[in-house]
Scaffold this active site. Structure first.
Site, short mmCIF file in Angstrom:
data_model
loop_
_atom_site.label_atom_id
_atom_site.label_comp_id
_atom_site.label_asym_id
_atom_site.label_seq_id
_atom_site.Cartn_x
_atom_site.Cartn_y
_atom_site.Cartn_z
CB SER A 73 16.59 2.62 -9.03
OG SER A 73 17.27 3.79 -9.69
CG ASN A 129 23.24 12.45 -2.82
OD1 ASN A 129 23.01 11.49 -3.41
ND2 ASN A 129 24.05 12.42 -1.67
CB THR A 137 -20.81 -0.95 21.62
OG1 THR A 137 -21.51 -1.67 22.88
CG2 THR A 137 -21.21 0.27 21.48
CG HIS A 138 -18.14 -4.55 23.47
ND1 HIS A 138 -16.78 -4.43 23.75
CD2 HIS A 138 -18.79 -3.53 24.04
CE1 HIS A 138 -16.85 -3.45 24.66
NE2 HIS A 138 -18.01 -2.69 24.77
CB SER A 165 -18.49 -20.00 -5.47
OG SER A 165 -17.84 -21.26 -5.39
CE LYS A 187 -20.66 -17.87 -0.81
NZ LYS A 187 -19.33 -18.38 -0.53
CG ASN A 237 -18.61 -14.73 -2.52
OD1 ASN A 237 -19.38 -15.24 -1.65
ND2 ASN A 237 -18.08 -15.77 -3.22
CD GLU A 257 -14.91 -11.59 0.92
OE1 GLU A 257 -13.83 -12.39 0.80
OE2 GLU A 257 -16.07 -11.68 0.35
CE1 TYR A 281 19.68 9.12 -1.10
CE2 TYR A 281 21.82 8.24 -2.08
CZ TYR A 281 20.51 8.20 -1.96
OH TYR A 281 19.93 7.47 -2.92
CD GLN A 297 18.53 2.17 -6.21
OE1 GLN A 297 19.61 3.01 -6.37
NE2 GLN A 297 18.47 0.94 -6.34
CE LYS A 353 13.89 7.18 -5.64
NZ LYS A 353 14.69 6.78 -4.46
#
Length: 508
Positions: A72, A159, A204-205, A326, A332, A334, A339, A366, A371, A374
């Site tokens: 690791s 540990n 809203t919506h 683009s 374009k 963007n 995004e 443990y 391991q 991480k």
């Protein structure tokens, strides 16, 4: 007894046989030499292969496949600062408790300082055969100072060591993320200050709802970020307890002082239960959950601003510095950063799911499975940090198209609810008011006009309660002025909110 002499033919035959035997012996000798050389080479390789720090009871070396699969250090070397700090605190405590001499302690501290310098200068060799950051540091320390280094692991297991390192790392990571959240809050408050009085449609919506001040909307993001920072700070409080000295799972029979190491490392106290200390990762799950909520909030900002930057809305204009083009369409522009902010939320949420599933079936205490906590931890923190930075930079490089926004305000009858408030002020129950305004909206739609363009006669045809003062409630500017409840979008309320945030973020 006299032996008969062999004939020449027989001698020739015997010579051929002897030659063949000599050749065979020669081949055999060469083969033996090669085998001995190979064995010698293998022995040399085996001798060169370092004995594991845990290798006392093992008769065979670890296979390359298992070693490669199990290592690791390729990623947990990120924990080196925390590992070195924990080792320093542990060495000082061991010396104080009489478990090592002061001379050995000083040799260890000097050696650790040398290893840190080598790591930070890029002159430290990380070895996968030493498995992880802990064994790399300990073995390097042994190479550097010899016997004293072998005392460092007294009353300590990997540990509790890794649990300590990860808690220290998370604590620092949270502090850095909170700073980045504050930087984004400052950028959003500054954007609000730059757009005083700008009314935008509230949704809203995803349908037109009521008019609101843009400042009010931007401060909504600031409020959400404040709760995000609060969750991280709360999580930090629970993280800040020390596992060090819990050893493998049962603690130790040696007279160590866990309170001393906890204090030295800035922890609130040692964890009370040694089994719990080494085996649980709920603090990680909580941290990644907090990050996931941040990711969701930032994704919502990203979604809204991507929509607002579209031709269909046209409310928001990103500068060229935070936009991309683009490869095929020359026209374009963007808002790609936002995004990606939206997209990377999936990654952060995935990191949380990884650790949740990782932990769900583990017996106490443990297990090596841990391991695997991480990489999702590091990825989550790195991703959230980057997303916060990019959102801050994007916020500092946008303007709002006032002309386009103003032209859009007439659609959707955004002042309808304010008209209902007008009727309530006239003593009409809200449900009745709702019905009356609904009929007024239907009439306005049939005439393709705004509510404010309906004549008083037309309004009275719906209900005679309407008077000339109704027009003081109609139109988005009038509607916004009517909001007065605490936390609302009224100008005076928003001014109070802005003042609060300017003072809190020290912008005044």
């Amino acid at each position: 007894m006299q032996c008969a002499s062999p004939s020449l033919g027989a001698i020739a035959d015997l010579s051929w046989i002897a030659g063949r035997r000599r050749k065979r012996r020669s081949v055999h000798i060469v083969a033996m030499a090669m085998a001995m050389g190979s064995a010698s080479s293998s022995s040399a390789a085996a001798a060169a292969a370092e004995v594991k720090l845990w290798g006392g009871r093992f008769q065979q070396r670890t296979t390359n496949a298992v070693e490669s699969f199990s290592e690791s250090v390729s990623y947990d070397k990120k924990l080196y600062k925390e590992d070195l700090a924990g080792s320093c605190a542990h060495a000082v405590m061991l010396a104080k408790q009489g478990l090592m001499s002061e001379e050995d302690r000083d040799a260890i501290l000097k050696g650790i300082a040398e290893i840190e310098a080598r790591i930070e200068s890029g002159n430290f060799t990380w070895r996968s055969d030493r498995e992880d950051v802990h064994m790399n540091v300990e073995a390097a320390l042994t190479d550097l100072i010899g016997e004293p280094a072998k005392k460092l692991h007294t009353a300590r297991s990997r540990n509790d060591q890794v649990a300590t390192d990860v808690r220290l790392w998370c604590r620092n990571a949270i502090d850095n993320l909170v700073k980045k959240i504050i930087a984004l809050q400052i950028a959003l408050v500054q954007l609000a200050l730059d757009n005083e009085g700008l009314v935008v449609p509230g949704y809203t919506h995803l349908q037109r709802a009521q008019p609101i001040l843009l400042q009010h909307l931007l401060l909504a993001y600031v409020e959400q970020l404040e709760r995000d920072a609060g969750r991280l700070k709360d999580c930090r409080c629970r993280i800040n307890f020390s596992p060090l000295g819990s050893c493998a799972l049962a603690g130790t029979g040696l007279p160590i002082d866990r309170f001393m190491t906890a204090e030295a490392l800035g922890f609130t106290a040692p964890l009370r239960n040694s089994v719990d200390a080494v085996s649980d990762r709920d603090f990680l799950i909580e941290f990644l959950a907090a990050n996931s909520i941040i990711a969701v909030h930032l994704s919502r900002i990203g979604e809204e601003w991507v929509l607002w930057a579209s031709e269909e809305f046209g409310f928001l204009i990103p500068s060229d510095a935070v936009s991309t083009g683009s490869s095929i369409m020359p026209q374009k522009k963007n808002p790609d950063p936002m995004e990606l902010v939206r997209g990377k939320s999936a990654r952060v949420i995935g990191d949380l799911m990884t650790v949740l599933v990782l932990c769900k079936g583990l017996p106490q205490a443990y297990n090596r499975d841990l391991q695997e906590d991480k990489e999702p931890l590091f990825d989550s923190v790195e991703t959230i940090g980057t997303v916060l930075e990019v959102t801050t930079e994007f916020s500092q490089n946008v303007t709002f198209n006032r002309k386009r926004i103003s032209a859009s305000l007439s659609a959707g009858h955004l002042d309808a609810t304010t008209m209902a408030d007008y009727l309530v002020n006239k003593g009409i129950p809200f449900r009745t008011s709702h019905d009356i305004v609904g009929k007024a909206v239907a009439l306005a739609i049939s005439k393709d006009v705004e509510l404010s363009k309906l004549t008083l006669e037309e309004l009275r045809s719906i209900n005679p309660v309407f008077e000339d003062d109704v027009y003081e409630y109609l139109g988005v500017e009038n509607a916004v002025k009517r909001f007065q409840s605490y936390g609302s979008t009224g100008a005076s309320c928003v001014k109070e909110q802005l003042q609060y945030w300017c003072e809190k973020l020290k912008l005044v």
